[in-house]
Design a protein around this motif. Structure first.
Motif, PDB file in Angstrom:
ATOM      1  N   CYS A  53       0.917  -1.170  -0.064  1.00  0.00           N
ATOM      2  CA  CYS A  53      -0.119   0.012  -0.073  1.00  0.00           C
ATOM      3  C   CYS A  53       0.925   1.030  -0.052  1.00  0.00           C
ATOM      4  N   ILE A  54       0.712   2.230  -1.076  1.00  0.00           N
ATOM      5  CA  ILE A  54       1.445   3.315  -1.354  1.00  0.00           C
ATOM      6  C   ILE A  54       0.865   4.414  -0.239  1.00  0.00           C
ATOM      7  N   SER A  55       1.604   5.416  -0.030  1.00  0.00           N
ATOM      8  CA  SER A  55       1.179   6.656   0.660  1.00  0.00           C
ATOM      9  C   SER A  55       1.781   7.921   0.023  1.00  0.00           C
ATOM     10  N   ALA A  56       1.119   8.758   0.200  1.00  0.00           N
ATOM     11  CA  ALA A  56       1.540  10.049  -0.143  1.00  0.00           C
ATOM     12  C   ALA A  56       2.795  10.891   0.899  1.00  0.00           C
ATOM     13  N   SER A  57       2.791   9.996   1.967  1.00  0.00           N
ATOM     14  CA  SER A  57       4.043  10.604   2.635  1.00  0.00           C
ATOM     15  C   SER A  57       5.265   9.414   2.440  1.00  0.00           C
ATOM     16  N   HIS A  58       5.275   8.943   1.417  1.00  0.00           N
ATOM     17  CA  HIS A  58       6.467   8.242   0.984  1.00  0.00           C
ATOM     18  C   HIS A  58       7.241   9.106  -0.030  1.00  0.00           C
ATOM     19  N   THR A  59       8.634   9.277   0.204  1.00  0.00           N
ATOM     20  CA  THR A  59       9.348  10.025  -0.765  1.00  0.00           C
ATOM     21  C   THR A  59       9.914   9.054  -1.977  1.00  0.00           C
ATOM     22  N   LYS A  60      10.442   9.667  -2.962  1.00  0.00           N
ATOM     23  CA  LYS A  60      10.551   8.871  -4.027  1.00  0.00           C
ATOM     24  C   LYS A  60      12.199   7.969  -3.494  1.00  0.00           C
ATOM     25  N   GLU A  61      12.884   8.452  -2.724  1.00  0.00           N
ATOM     26  CA  GLU A  61      14.041   7.670  -2.223  1.00  0.00           C
ATOM     27  C   GLU A  61      13.484   6.796  -1.257  1.00  0.00           C
ATOM     28  N   ASP A  62      12.459   6.672  -0.586  1.00  0.00           N
ATOM     29  CA  ASP A  62      11.766   5.607   0.337  1.00  0.00           C
ATOM     30  C   ASP A  62      11.566   4.518  -0.602  1.00  0.00           C
ATOM     31  N   LEU A  63      10.622   5.108  -1.658  1.00  0.00           N
ATOM     32  CA  LEU A  63      10.165   3.855  -2.481  1.00  0.00           C
ATOM     33  C   LEU A  63      11.441   3.151  -3.312  1.00  0.00           C
ATOM     34  N   ILE A  64      12.329   3.867  -3.742  1.00  0.00           N
ATOM     35  CA  ILE A  64      13.585   3.196  -4.328  1.00  0.00           C
ATOM     36  C   ILE A  64      14.125   2.221  -3.580  1.00  0.00           C
ATOM     37  N   LYS A  65      14.529   2.592  -2.344  1.00  0.00           N
ATOM     38  CA  LYS A  65      15.033   1.736  -1.217  1.00  0.00           C
ATOM     39  C   LYS A  65      14.330   0.552  -1.167  1.00  0.00           C
ATOM     40  N   GLY A  66      12.989   0.646  -0.769  1.00  0.00           N
ATOM     41  CA  GLY A  66      12.178  -0.477  -0.759  1.00  0.00           C
ATOM     42  C   GLY A  66      11.888  -1.188  -1.925  1.00  0.00           C
ATOM     43  N   LEU A  67      11.910  -0.854  -3.268  1.00  0.00           N
ATOM     44  CA  LEU A  67      11.928  -1.652  -4.525  1.00  0.00           C
ATOM     45  C   LEU A  67      13.261  -2.501  -4.369  1.00  0.00           C
ATOM     46  N   GLU A  68      14.393  -1.882  -3.810  1.00  0.00           N
ATOM     47  CA  GLU A  68      15.644  -2.776  -4.009  1.00  0.00           C
ATOM     48  C   GLU A  68      15.589  -4.009  -3.119  1.00  0.00           C
ATOM     49  N   VAL A  69      14.777  -3.779  -2.072  1.00  0.00           N
ATOM     50  CA  VAL A  69      15.035  -5.092  -1.166  1.00  0.00           C
ATOM     51  C   VAL A  69      13.735  -5.835  -1.610  1.00  0.00           C
TER      52      VAL A  69
END
Length: 518
Positions: free
Chosen positions: A472-488
């Motif tokens: 579930c995605i939130s507006a509080s996520h930054t692009k850097e947060d998502l990139i790190k999460g996607l790497e994992v």
């Protein structure tokens, strides 16, 4: 329909079959041993019976540490998860004093209002001081404050309906409303993947219930035509009332409802339409007004609009919006309004304030920025997961992204020795999707440990073969947060083997380069 790979379906059936067979053998010997012991419950019937008890003991308990993990912070972009352990093969879980800081990809905090907000929080605190945490009463017995009246007007204006009524619990909004709207002699036609609150409300209404194929207007038309022609069971009299129930965004699928086509079918057969916007209101549409705005449907064409405040608005409760006559009728007849405790005044203030932020009535453009950010984050995350080779369900603009796992072994915890279960190291044994998500550190920078919290869902919440991890995605996520999460997620997908589609050429080249560097 989801096309399940043949080999995946075969191994999934085999996994469940193996667990079932060994569970039955263990139960057989358990009965033999039990016969040799005296029982203190002679003459009493067992509390849990049949396959439900078997499923809990022999399947669920094996993986219960994958679910219901307590958190100790606000469900913002990052939150603290309490670590637990078991010394009796997962039968009981004990909390520790350790906390794990995780990237939150599991909460429905679509617009980021669940955490402290510069506009909402001060007003909620003021309402707490003025009105107290609870009214300690139902709406008709002194539980209606001026905040409740303002909230109902605010919700009606926001969704584009003449009037609305609010309740203290989202689940009850469906399960208590449907038995009031329709009863014996009526017909409910429900999408096959509608939420359990709709299912229970439909069953409790006493009306005849029929199901149409998920998000398939053509099949809905077939069912309507057949049921109108046949009439009520046994008597074949005309139906007193027909209600078609759909959701705006389906929480387990991430799909947008084909609302324009379904509304057209309802109009054709003079059936009432009931739209559940629990996951779409506030999250999609140019101004956050849900699927009607996103898909260009006039709210006047939807007879009954339902939604909850637990997702986009960072509060609790739900609402029904419709004509003034409908809302007046519900206020006189609905048990959830007459007998249940009214929504907490601070919770009501939170909803009012968040709607004002969304509409820009707080004097800023933060609402528009949040809506743009969740749309960008959702579409970016979905496209990247698909590029990696995952099978991702849902539509663009939807903040819910189920990643198909299929086999339950893909997220079962591995039975490792205590020395191998450190939270800060990469698991090197046979690891599974959920169990690895909070434990996989970034190999790009070993000094930076990243934990990712996701939700895994399996039978009976989904069909037997359709286990999944839901992001579930939130507006509080930054692009850097998502990139790190996607790497994992990318690394876990490789190790667990849930990339059912070949990665795109660019992605494959990046993977080959990374392997050579390692």
């Amino acid at each position: 329909m989801i096309a399940i790979p043949y080999l995946t379906a075969l191994t999934t059936y085999f996994s469940y079959g193996l667990l079932f067979a060994f569970g039955q053998i263990r139960d057989f010997f358990r009965k033999i041993i039990g016969w040799c012991r005296s029982s203190n419950l002679q003459g009493y019937a067992p509390i849990c019976l049949g396959l439900e008890d078997f499923y809990v003991r022999r399947l669920y308990l094996r993986i219960q540490d994958c679910f219901g993990r307590p958190i100790s912070s606000a469900p913002d972009a990052w939150f603290d998860v309490v670590e637990r352990y078991s010394n009796d093969n997962n039968k009981t879980l004990k909390r520790t004093t350790k906390m794990c800081r995780c990237l939150n990809l599991g909460s429905y905090n679509y617009l980021g209002f669940a955490a402290s907000d510069e506009y909402c929080t001060p007003r909620v605190i003021d309402s707490l001081k003025k009105f107290s945490p609870s009214t300690c009463s139902s709406r008709v017995d002194g539980g209606t404050t001026m905040l409740h009246t303002e909230l109902e007007e605010c919700v009606a204006n926001f969704v584009g309906k003449p009037a609305s009524i609010v309740f203290g619990m989202g689940y009850v909004t469906n399960s208590a409303i449907l038995p009031v709207l329709i009863g014996k002699g009526g017909l409910i036609i429900s999408d096959s993947l509608n939420h359990n609150s709709i299912v229970n409300g439909a069953r409790g209404s006493g009306a005849t219930v029929r199901v149409f194929q998920h998000n398939t207007p053509s099949h809905l038309e077939e069912v309507l035509r057949e049921q109108i022609a046949e009439g009520q069971p046994r008597t074949h009299r005309p139906w007193k009332k027909i209600i078609v129930i759909v959701e705006g965004i389906y929480s387990m699928e991430g799909e947008l409802c084909k609302l324009p086509e379904i509304i057209a079918v309802c109009k054709k057969f003079k059936a009432y339409s009931y739209l559940d916007e629990a996951h779409s209101i506030g999250a999609v549409g140019k101004t956050g007004r849900g699927v009607c705005e996103l898909l260009g449907v006039d709210p006047a064409d939807v007879d009954i609009m339902m939604g909850t405040f637990t997702k986009s608005f960072g509060s609790c409760g739900g609402y029904i919006a419709g004509s003034k006559e409908l809302i007046q009728f519900l206020k006189f007849t609905c048990p959830a309004h007459l007998y249940a405790t009214s929504i907490s005044p601070p919770a009501a203030q939170q909803i009012i304030s968040s709607i004002k932020v969304i509409l820009g009535e707080d004097g800023s453009n933060r609402g528009a920025q949040k809506l743009a950010r969740i749309r960008e984050n959702s579409n970016f995350c979905r496209s990247e997961l698909q590029k990696m080779g995952f099978e991702v369900l849902g539509d663009n603009d939807s903040p819910i992204m189920p990643i198909m796992l299929y086999n339950p072994a893909k997220f079962l915890p591995s039975h490792e020795s205590a020395s191998n279960r450190s939270e800060s190291t990469i698991l090197k044994t046979y690891c599974k999707f959920w169990y690895m998500m909070p434990r996989l550190s970034q190999t790009i920078d070993a000094s930076c440990f990243l934990s990712v919290a996701v939700v895994t869902v399996a039978f009976p919440a989904t069909p037997l073969l359709l286990a999944r991890a839901r992001i579930c995605i939130s507006a509080s996520h930054t692009k850097e947060d998502l990139i790190k999460g996607l790497e994992v997620i990318d690394r876990v997908g490789d190790l667990v083997g849930i990339k059912y589609f070949p990665a795109e050429p660019e992605k494959q080249q990046q993977e080959e380069g990374r392997v050579m560097l390692e």
